[in-house]
Design an enzyme around this catalytic site. Structure first.
Site, PDB file in Angstrom:
ATOM      1  N   TYR A 184      24.543   5.023  46.583  1.00 48.49           N
ATOM      2  CA  TYR A 184      25.484   4.042  47.114  1.00 48.49           C
ATOM      3  C   TYR A 184      25.419   3.959  48.646  1.00 48.49           C
ATOM      4  CZ  TYR A 184      28.274   2.940  42.922  1.00 48.49           C
ATOM      5  OH  TYR A 184      28.726   2.478  41.717  1.00 48.49           O
ATOM      6  N   LYS A 235      19.364  13.806  36.470  1.00 47.28           N
ATOM      7  CA  LYS A 235      18.093  13.290  35.941  1.00 47.28           C
ATOM      8  C   LYS A 235      16.998  14.138  36.585  1.00 47.28           C
ATOM      9  CE  LYS A 235      15.731  10.342  33.468  1.00 47.28           C
ATOM     10  NZ  LYS A 235      15.754  10.323  31.983  1.00 47.28           N
ATOM     11  N   ASP A 267      20.685  10.305  30.465  1.00 50.25           N
ATOM     12  CA  ASP A 267      20.479   9.448  29.291  1.00 50.25           C
ATOM     13  C   ASP A 267      21.016  10.136  28.037  1.00 50.25           C
ATOM     14  OD1 ASP A 267      18.457  11.333  29.664  1.00 50.25           O
ATOM     15  OD2 ASP A 267      16.838  10.046  28.971  1.00 50.25           O
ATOM     16  N   ASP A 291      29.755   6.589  38.023  1.00 51.05           N
ATOM     17  CA  ASP A 291      30.260   5.223  37.874  1.00 51.05           C
ATOM     18  C   ASP A 291      30.040   4.758  36.433  1.00 51.05           C
ATOM     19  OD1 ASP A 291      31.165   2.627  38.634  1.00 51.05           O
ATOM     20  OD2 ASP A 291      29.081   1.971  38.709  1.00 51.05           O
ATOM     21  N   ASP A 295      32.941   4.692  32.994  1.00 48.23           N
ATOM     22  CA  ASP A 295      33.252   3.477  32.230  1.00 48.23           C
ATOM     23  C   ASP A 295      33.028   3.736  30.739  1.00 48.23           C
ATOM     24  OD1 ASP A 295      33.801   1.988  34.509  1.00 48.23           O
ATOM     25  OD2 ASP A 295      32.665   0.249  33.824  1.00 48.23           O
TER      26      ASP A 295
END
Ligand code: IPM
Ligand code: MG
Length: 408
Positions: A184, A235, A267, A291, A295
């Site tokens: 970000y 990751k 993942d 983020d 959700d």
């Protein structure tokens, strides 16, 4: 007025909404976070910056403000509210998404409560003139690097989950998201052309060891106050920034021998969250994975309209906001679910101001209103009483007033 205080130094009760274990001897070893101290029982006064923002933001903030005021008054707390423009509303008014005055007011207050930002009108703005850019500037400006996003399936809302009842029931996950670093904010970033003249856009995922360590510590401490399990999501099979992340988190684990640490690729974590969400207690992850996963976790609970968040730094005011967006499609129609913002106000009281009793009043009132069968459209199922944002707010206020709070 603000003073350095250890966050949650007091033993916590079992809490349905932000579940935590009863106090263990470790409770008093929380990372130091600056917040306004609850000094005497009667005369506490706090300044709260309200940032209603865009879309449904003003509607949900107005409900949360009333809840704060009422719960506060019952606990001898006096709030001074300062409402400031932010996001698209600020763009229309001042030409920038985070006016300097909004940031300085927020920095000088005891806590900041944000509604939501963004909307179709500003979607095609240049990046520095997007409402979202203002939110990122606010997080950076307040230095709130630790974002706590609880996702708890409430027993009375289990039917609102899109997952099977046996999968969703009892889920209680806390996502600890790094908030002021990673892709970000990483440099270099921008638009350019590659060596064969094609247009490119690029960003950089970058984390320093201290940035990883400080968020990992918050996560270990959070897990310690919950069920003692921490899953670090990365990751590391592909990304160098994740390899360092995993190395630092693993190294810190020796300082927290009571915490069961595991690592998971993002993942797989996305898949496991819908396969068997109950395996998770506390998750720590970087800005972008947090983020996305928060959700996803929110949908397990039935609606993103229920989930609050707290963003905390090492010093200064915390930022409290629902994790949902501005929902421009239902803005101004009295259809929004105000509970995520009301619960963000409870987090503000608990994590930002150390006012646990007032926070408990609000949490209890939310449960009470839901138990009485009131539902906004996003969590409504057959047989329940469909209400709008305002009516839900009124029900919460009634419950705050009438319910005898749990002893803290
Ligand atoms: C969130 C939002 C923000 C983010 C946007 C609005 C910038 O999605 O708080 O999760 O990406 O952090
Ligand atoms: Mg998001």
């Amino acid at each position: 007025m603000a003073a350095t205080l250890q966050i949650n130094v007091k033993p916590l009760n079992h809490q349905l909404l932000f579940n935590s274990k009863p106090c263990s001897r470790h409770c008093c070893r929380w990372a130091t976070i600056r917040c306004a101290a609850a000094t005497t029982p009667s005369t506490r006064r706090y300044t709260i910056t309200l940032l209603p923002g865009d879309g449904i933001g003003p509607e949900v903030i107005s409900v949360a403000k009333n809840a704060l005021q009422l719960a506060g008054s019952l606990e001898g707390i006096d709030f001074g509210f300062k409402e400031m423009p932010m996001g698209g509303a600020a763009l229309d008014l001042t030409g920038v998404p985070l006016p300097e005055e909004t940031l300085s007011t927020a920095q000088q207050s005891d806590a900041v409560l944000l509604g939501a930002i963004g909307g179709y009108k500003w979607d095609n703005n240049e990046k520095h003139l997007k409402p979202e850019t203002g939110l990122l500037q606010l997080r950076k400006g307040l230095k709130v690097f630790a974002n706590l996003r609880p996702a708890t399936v409430l027993p009375m809302l289990v039917e609102a989950s899109t997952l099977k009842k046996e999968v969703a029931e009892g889920v209680d996950v806390m996502v600890v998201r790094e908030l002021t670093g990673g892709i970000y904010f990483g440099q270099p970033r921008g638009f350019s052309t590659n060596d064969i003249g094609e247009e490119i856009g690029f960003n950089t995922e970058v984390y320093s060891a201290p940035e990883i360590d400080r968020i990992a510590r918050i996560a270990f401490e959070t897990a310690r106050k919950r069920h003692g399990k921490l899953c670090s999501v990365d990751k590391a099979n592909v990304l160098e920034a994740s390899m360092l992340w995993r190395k630092r988190v693993t190294a810190l684990a020796s300082e927290y021998p009571d915490i069961e640490l595991s690592h998971m690729y993002v993942d797989n974590a996305a898949m496991q969250l819908v396969r068997n969400p109950k395996q998770f207690d506390t998750i720590v992850t970087n800005n972008i994975f947090g983020d996305i996963l928060s959700d996803e976790a929110s949908m397990i609970t039935g609606s993103i309209g229920m989930l609050p968040s707290a963003s905390l730094g090492e010093s200064g005011p915390g930022l409290f906001e629902p994790i949902h967006g501005s929902a421009p499609d239902i803005a101004g129609q009295d259809k929004a679910n105000p509970l995520a913002t009301v619960l963000s106000a409870a987090m503000l009281l608990k994590y930002g101001l150390g006012e646990e009793k007032a926070a408990q009043r609000i949490e209890d009132a939310v449960l009470d209103a839901l138990n009485k069968g009131f539902r906004t459209g996003d969590i409504h199922t057959a047989g329940y009483n469909l209400v709008g944002c305002k009516e839900m707010g009124e029900e919460v206020l009634k419950s705050i007033e009438h319910k005898i709070p749990a002893a803290v």
